[in-house]
Design an enzyme around this catalytic site. Structure first.
Site, PDB file in Angstrom:
ATOM      1  N   ALA A  66       0.787  -1.232   0.000  1.00  0.00           N
ATOM      2  CA  ALA A  66       0.000   0.000   0.000  1.00  0.00           C
ATOM      3  C   ALA A  66       0.827   1.295   0.000  1.00  0.00           C
ATOM      4  CB  ALA A  66      -0.978  -0.028   1.174  1.00  0.00           C
ATOM      5  N   ASP A 253      -4.090  -2.485   3.757  1.00  0.00           N
ATOM      6  CA  ASP A 253      -4.258  -1.823   2.453  1.00  0.00           C
ATOM      7  C   ASP A 253      -5.324  -0.740   2.502  1.00  0.00           C
ATOM      8  OD1 ASP A 253      -3.045  -4.612   1.764  1.00  0.00           O
ATOM      9  OD2 ASP A 253      -2.622  -3.239   0.109  1.00  0.00           O
TER      10      ASP A 253
HETATM   11  O1  MRU Z   1      -0.948  -7.591  -3.173  1.00  0.00           O
HETATM   12  P1  MRU Z   1       0.121  -6.856  -2.410  1.00  0.00           P
HETATM   13  O2  MRU Z   1       1.403  -7.613  -2.351  1.00  0.00           O
HETATM   14  O3  MRU Z   1       0.287  -5.449  -2.884  1.00  0.00           O
HETATM   15  O4  MRU Z   1      -0.442  -6.792  -0.924  1.00  0.00           O
HETATM   16  C1  MRU Z   1       0.287  -6.110   0.046  1.00  0.00           C
HETATM   17  C2  MRU Z   1      -0.279  -6.269   1.403  1.00  0.00           C
HETATM   18  O5  MRU Z   1      -1.334  -6.831   1.600  1.00  0.00           O
HETATM   19  C3  MRU Z   1       0.466  -5.631   2.519  1.00  0.00           C
HETATM   20  O6  MRU Z   1       0.305  -6.356   3.703  1.00  0.00           O
HETATM   21  C4  MRU Z   1      -0.101  -4.210   2.731  1.00  0.00           C
HETATM   22  O7  MRU Z   1      -0.048  -3.472   1.538  1.00  0.00           O
HETATM   23  C5  MRU Z   1       0.609  -3.488   3.773  1.00  0.00           C
HETATM   24  S1  MRU Z   1       2.207  -3.015   3.178  1.00  0.00           S
HETATM   25  C6  MRU Z   1       2.866  -2.049   4.302  1.00  0.00           C
END
Ligand code: MRU
Length: 370
Positions: A66, A253
């Site tokens: 995110a 997210d």
């Molecule tokens: O699909 P992704 O790899 O973008 O998902 C990322 C996540 O779910 C993380 O846990 C979230 O973005 C937090 S990152 C600080």
């Protein structure tokens, strides 16, 4: 040419490349991304010279997580402006690239607003492009500062909840330097505990189907020198039952106004396990991940990804009969009653309630976008 790969110079230590960097070679500005799809075996940059290339990088998860999506989105607007593309169209393409992480839209809108405001004040196209780039750089820097502050608040909370001072933490997905302008969110808390000599172990969920835990978190944990052990996602239950987990620390997210938390699929089952086993379930995220416009968990749009990510393993080898359909949501939503605390750069709230979320938003120094 839109995409271009650059090899790491020989002899670089792992993760020597930043997760993202703006560059201005003579051919024109570019956004260079550390291609996360190629980690941990190769550390290479994916160089985006236009917005469609960046959108592809976002959708294939070459750039992900995110906070970093927000930063990439802001630089994407700056790239469009600097190269003379239609900024409104670029912003709309970027914002629509993935639906769940609220940071992406925030970063895009912030840079686009800076561009529009500059034009509105009579700036030239070039000056407006510079304003968009300044906005992206500011967001990048703020995210790095937020990381440091979250790590401090998160460690203080762990010490309060777990007075023993030897924490065994379980994490899911990837939340470290790879997804942030700084050292990350949940991973930054584990890192702070490690540096303070108070991390006994980081349990790393492999995070099916795209293995962000195995490929990326294990890579970051190895680089930091902390004690860590990888487990398959479905081994978490027996780990809790064996009393091996003191707290769960994960990122987010999108956090809705009622405190519901969308994070990588597999987070919600961990929250249920944590509740059953009386283990704190802690969410660490910057206030840019809090979305007061989304009322509750049911209103969060969860990205559905191609079934092939489940029916095939890396390298394209099938693990299911041809034609098998797969359910592949990228995220799940944990209701606030299962979350012990939400830690942000502005401090923590516990219990997690709508009032607490409103208070966090009031404390946030997030730039308001006109
Ligand atoms: O699909 P992704 O790899 O973008 O998902 C990322 C996540 O779910 C993380 O846990 C979230 O973005 C937090 S990152 C600080």
């Amino acid at each position: 040419m839109a995409d271009q790969y650059v090899q790491t110079p020989d002899g670089d230590v792992p993760a020597a490349l930043p997760s993202l960097r703006w560059d201005e070679p003579p051919e024109g500005p570019v956004l260079a991304l550390l291609d996360q799809t190629r980690l941990p075996s190769e550390e290479v940059e994916l160089v985006c010279t236009d917005v469609p290339a960046l959108v592809r990088a976002i959708q294939t998860l070459a750039v992900r997580g995110a906070p970093l999506l927000g930063i990439a989105g802001a630089y994407g607007v700056a790239l469009a402006a600097a190269r003379g593309y239609d900024v409104a169209e670029a912003a709309s393409l970027l914002e629509g690239a993935r639906p769940t992480a609220v940071n992406l839209g925030y970063g895009v809108r912030r840079a686009a607003a800076a561009y529009r405001e500059a034009l509105g004040k009579g700036a030239s196209e070039q000056e407006a492009a510079a304003a968009a780039l300044t906005a992206a750089r500011e967001l990048h820097r703020e995210d790095a500062e937020a990381s440091t502050r979250m790590a401090g608040h998160g460690l203080a909370l762990l010490d309060e909840l777990l007075p023993g001072g030897s924490h065994r933490l379980l994490t899911h997905c990837n939340t470290g330097r790879l997804v942030s302008g700084g050292e990350g969110t949940a991973f930054a808390v584990a890192l702070a505990a490690h540096r303070a000599g108070r991390l006994r172990k980081l349990w790393v969920d492999e995070t099916r189907p795209l293995l962000q835990g195995a490929r990326l978190t294990a890579y970051e944990a190895a680089g930091s020198g902390m004690a860590y052990t990888l487990l398959t996602d479905n081994a978490a239950g027996s780990l809790f039952a064996a009393g091996e987990v003191d707290a769960v620390v994960i990122g987010a997210d999108r956090i809705a106004a009622d405190g519901s938390v969308a994070n990588k699929v597999g987070s919600y089952p961990l929250a249920v396990l944590a509740k059953y086993h009386h283990v704190p379930f802690i969410v660490v995220a910057p206030t840019t991940t809090v979305d007061p416009q989304t009322a509750n968990g049911a209103s969060i749009v969860v990205e559905q990804r191609p079934g092939l990510e489940v029916t095939e393993v890396r390298g394209g080898m099938s693990v299911a009969p041809l034609g098998t359909r797969a359910y592949n949501p990228a995220f799940d939503v944990t209701p606030p009653e299962l979350v012990t605390a939400i830690v942000t750069e502005e401090g923590a709230i516990s219990p997690v309630t709508g009032d607490g979320i409103a208070e966090l938003c009031a404390r946030s120094r997030q730039v308001t976008i006109s």
